[in-house]
Design an enzyme around this catalytic site. Structure first.
Site, PDB file in Angstrom:
ATOM      1  N   LYS A 128     -13.559  -6.719   4.342  1.00  0.00           N
ATOM      2  CA  LYS A 128     -13.946  -8.096   3.991  1.00  0.00           C
ATOM      3  C   LYS A 128     -12.766  -9.039   4.180  1.00  0.00           C
ATOM      4  CE  LYS A 128     -17.541  -6.922   0.743  1.00  0.00           C
ATOM      5  NZ  LYS A 128     -17.794  -6.558  -0.610  1.00  0.00           N
ATOM      6  N   ASP A 150      -6.059   1.975   5.269  1.00  0.00           N
ATOM      7  CA  ASP A 150      -7.372   1.538   4.747  1.00  0.00           C
ATOM      8  C   ASP A 150      -7.746   0.191   5.371  1.00  0.00           C
ATOM      9  OD1 ASP A 150      -7.670   3.729   2.959  1.00  0.00           O
ATOM     10  OD2 ASP A 150      -6.265   2.781   1.582  1.00  0.00           O
ATOM     11  N   GLU A 205       6.685   7.778   6.360  1.00  0.00           N
ATOM     12  CA  GLU A 205       5.248   7.594   6.604  1.00  0.00           C
ATOM     13  C   GLU A 205       4.639   6.851   5.414  1.00  0.00           C
ATOM     14  OE1 GLU A 205       1.042   9.703   7.837  1.00  0.00           O
ATOM     15  OE2 GLU A 205       2.388  10.828   6.529  1.00  0.00           O
TER      16      GLU A 205
HETATM   17  C1  LIG Z   1      -7.404   5.910   5.259  1.00  0.00           C
HETATM   18  S1  LIG Z   1      -6.180   6.846   4.519  1.00  0.00           S
HETATM   19  C2  LIG Z   1      -5.324   7.605   5.891  1.00  0.00           C
HETATM   20  C3  LIG Z   1      -4.500   8.793   5.459  1.00  0.00           C
HETATM   21  C4  LIG Z   1      -3.653   9.417   6.587  1.00  0.00           C
HETATM   22  N1  LIG Z   1      -2.668   8.486   7.070  1.00  0.00           N
HETATM   23  C5  LIG Z   1      -4.528   9.904   7.712  1.00  0.00           C
HETATM   24  O1  LIG Z   1      -4.498   9.260   8.784  1.00  0.00           O
HETATM   25  O2  LIG Z   1      -5.208  10.912   7.530  1.00  0.00           O
HETATM   26  C6  LIG Z   1      -4.976   5.619   4.014  1.00  0.00           C
HETATM   27  C7  LIG Z   1      -4.046   6.131   2.932  1.00  0.00           C
HETATM   28  O3  LIG Z   1      -3.082   5.133   2.598  1.00  0.00           O
HETATM   29  C8  LIG Z   1      -2.859   5.181   1.195  1.00  0.00           C
HETATM   30  N2  LIG Z   1      -2.281   3.893   0.783  1.00  0.00           N
HETATM   31  C9  LIG Z   1      -2.917   2.698   0.733  1.00  0.00           C
HETATM   32  N3  LIG Z   1      -2.079   1.730   0.317  1.00  0.00           N
HETATM   33  C10 LIG Z   1      -0.878   2.330   0.089  1.00  0.00           C
HETATM   34  C11 LIG Z   1       0.388   1.856  -0.369  1.00  0.00           C
HETATM   35  N4  LIG Z   1       0.587   0.566  -0.675  1.00  0.00           N
HETATM   36  N5  LIG Z   1       1.411   2.736  -0.492  1.00  0.00           N
HETATM   37  C12 LIG Z   1       1.205   4.049  -0.192  1.00  0.00           C
HETATM   38  N6  LIG Z   1       0.012   4.556   0.238  1.00  0.00           N
HETATM   39  C13 LIG Z   1      -1.001   3.708   0.386  1.00  0.00           C
HETATM   40  C14 LIG Z   1      -4.242   5.435   0.646  1.00  0.00           C
HETATM   41  O4  LIG Z   1      -4.225   5.927  -0.664  1.00  0.00           O
HETATM   42  C15 LIG Z   1      -4.780   6.444   1.640  1.00  0.00           C
HETATM   43  O5  LIG Z   1      -4.509   7.772   1.263  1.00  0.00           O
END
Ligand SMILES: C[S@@+](CC[C@H](N)C(=O)[O-])C[C@H]1O[C@@H](n2cnc3c(N)ncnc32)[C@H](O)[C@@H]1O
Length: 218
Positions: free
Chosen positions: A123, A119, A44
């Site tokens: 933009k 995320d 994941e």
């Molecule tokens: C919007 S949150 C969604 C979290 C979870 N998947 C959920 O649906 O509840 C996106 C997550 O991806 C993580 N993330 C972003 N870029 C990442 C990367 N390159 N490697 C690992 N995690 C990453 C962020 O820190 C964040 O916790």
């Protein structure tokens, strides 16, 4: 929407079996190197608070799960939940998923890749920061075994449409997107992830698909 605050894991909780710093990972990531056996490995990317990891690991003991989360306190929080439930088939990595997908995970070695509510980076000039981009899609496709699954859910329509188009263009071996159904929640944590729970509780539409990688030799 801001994120809710995190409860601190208990000071004496032993995370050594459930939390790995990215720098301490073995050079090659495999179920054997991480779990000592050959169960199918599911990855994941961006586990957040780890609801998927908890639920998926407990309902699929015949598989092993690796969650990668770039924000250290979330990786630790997710690992603490796995540790306190004595989960033996899931671990969290604190770090960036990108080098894992591009280097450390061998070709055709993953049973599934899960990306839930990445995320959005709204933009246009920030789009290249999206966790699903041309390079990560090529890499995750390479890492999946033939027959392996890629699950992608989001509540951002533009991200969903761009990703589906990009996959059709650069990774046709993943086949066509297969819609995944919304399932009625039986209890308050019966959602795929925390972000799915939040979207559904706020009546925000969620777009869900999975892909199944074709076998080139068939
Ligand atoms: C919007 S949150 C969604 C979290 C979870 N998947 C959920 O649906 O509840 C996106 C997550 O991806 C993580 N993330 C972003 N870029 C990442 C990367 N390159 N490697 C690992 N995690 C990453 C962020 O820190 C964040 O916790």
């Amino acid at each position: 929407m801001p994120r809710s605050s995190l409860r601190r894991p208990g000071q004496d909780l032993d995370l050594s079996k459930h939390l790995i710093q990215a720098d301490d990972l073995p050079e090659t990531i495999s179920s054997e190197n991480l779990f000592g056996d050959h169960r199918p490995l599911e990855l994941e990317i961006g586990s957040g608070k780890g609801l998927f990891m908890m639920n998926a690991a407990s309902t699929n003991p015949e598989h092993v799960f690796l969650g990668v989360e770039i924000i250290g306190k979330y990786a630790k929080h997710a690992a603490a939940k796995l540790a306190s439930s004595q989960c033996s088939n899931a671990k969290m990595v604190s770090g960036n998923a990108e080098p894992l997908l591009s280097k450390a995970i061998s070709a055709a070695s993953l049973e599934a890749v899960h990306v839930y509510f990445p995320d959005p980076w709204w933009k246009k000039r920030h789009r290249k920061r999206r966790v699903l981009n041309e390079s990560s899609i090529r890499n995750l496709t390479r890492c999946l075994r033939p027959g392996g699954r890629f699950h992608f859910w989001t509540d951002v329509l533009d991200y969903f449409e761009n990703t589906v188009e990009l996959i059709a263009e650069i990774a046709p071996i993943l086949g066509i997107p297969i819609p995944e159904d919304e399932i009625a929640a039986a209890h308050d944590l019966d959602y795929r992830t925390h972000f799915e729970r939040r979207s559904r509780q706020n009546q925000i539409p969620v777009y869900r698909v999975r892909y199944i990688k074709r076998d080139e030799h068939q």
